[in-house]
Design a protein around this motif. Structure first.
Motif, PDB file in Angstrom:
ATOM      1  N   THR A 187      38.573  43.058  43.007  1.00 50.50           N
ATOM      2  CA  THR A 187      39.263  42.332  41.944  1.00 50.50           C
ATOM      3  C   THR A 187      38.935  40.843  42.033  1.00 50.50           C
ATOM      4  OG1 THR A 187      41.072  43.933  41.967  1.00 50.50           O
ATOM      5  CG2 THR A 187      41.528  41.787  40.973  1.00 50.50           C
ATOM      6  N   GLN A 188      38.723  40.231  40.882  1.00 53.16           N
ATOM      7  CA  GLN A 188      38.424  38.803  40.849  1.00 53.16           C
ATOM      8  C   GLN A 188      39.593  38.008  41.413  1.00 53.16           C
ATOM      9  OE1 GLN A 188      37.289  37.576  36.922  1.00 53.16           O
ATOM     10  NE2 GLN A 188      35.481  38.879  36.893  1.00 53.16           N
ATOM     11  N   VAL A 244      42.444  36.747  39.160  1.00 55.38           N
ATOM     12  CA  VAL A 244      43.459  37.745  38.798  1.00 55.38           C
ATOM     13  C   VAL A 244      44.493  37.843  39.912  1.00 55.38           C
ATOM     14  CG1 VAL A 244      43.883  40.204  38.360  1.00 55.38           C
ATOM     15  CG2 VAL A 244      41.898  39.072  37.330  1.00 55.38           C
ATOM     16  N   TRP A 286      49.433  45.437  37.462  1.00 55.77           N
ATOM     17  CA  TRP A 286      48.010  45.408  37.139  1.00 55.77           C
ATOM     18  C   TRP A 286      47.218  46.254  38.133  1.00 55.77           C
ATOM     19  CZ3 TRP A 286      43.293  44.115  39.120  1.00 55.77           C
ATOM     20  CH2 TRP A 286      42.258  43.949  38.206  1.00 55.77           C
ATOM     21  N   LEU A 287      47.514  46.100  39.418  1.00 49.43           N
ATOM     22  CA  LEU A 287      46.813  46.877  40.443  1.00 49.43           C
ATOM     23  C   LEU A 287      47.092  48.373  40.288  1.00 49.43           C
ATOM     24  CD1 LEU A 287      47.324  44.529  43.515  1.00 49.43           C
ATOM     25  CD2 LEU A 287      45.133  45.094  42.438  1.00 49.43           C
ATOM     26  N   GLN A 305      45.054  49.675  37.323  1.00 50.08           N
ATOM     27  CA  GLN A 305      43.639  49.814  37.674  1.00 50.08           C
ATOM     28  C   GLN A 305      43.417  51.015  38.591  1.00 50.08           C
ATOM     29  OE1 GLN A 305      41.403  47.812  36.111  1.00 50.08           O
ATOM     30  NE2 GLN A 305      43.258  47.043  35.142  1.00 50.08           N
TER      31      GLN A 305
END
Length: 71
Positions: free
Chosen positions: A12-13, A16, A28-29, A32
């Motif tokens: 992940t960037q 983020v 979000w995690l 994903q």
């Protein structure tokens, strides 16, 4: 499952990982992760709890990645 979640975190960037508030980052995690692997409700709860307990570590790792990239 833990190996997979940490692999996701590493991919992940950094922006983020550092820009989202705690609740948003966990969600979000989870989103994903569920795109890669279906989870039953119990697994979602366990992973949610685990991620919340590791947020400071996740952010520390992201900060280290920035320092390494800049150094």
């Amino acid at each position: 499952m833990l190996r997979q979640i940490w692999s996701l975190i590493e991919k992940t960037q950094v922006n983020v990982l550092l820009s989202l508030d705690d609740a948003s980052l966990v969600q979000w995690l989870l989103k994903q992760f569920r795109q890669e692997q279906p989870l039953d409700p119990d697994q979602v709860n366990v992973l949610n709890t685990y991620l919340r307990s590791r947020l400071s570590l996740i952010r520390d790792i992201a900060s280290e990645r920035i320092a390494t990239d800049m150094g």
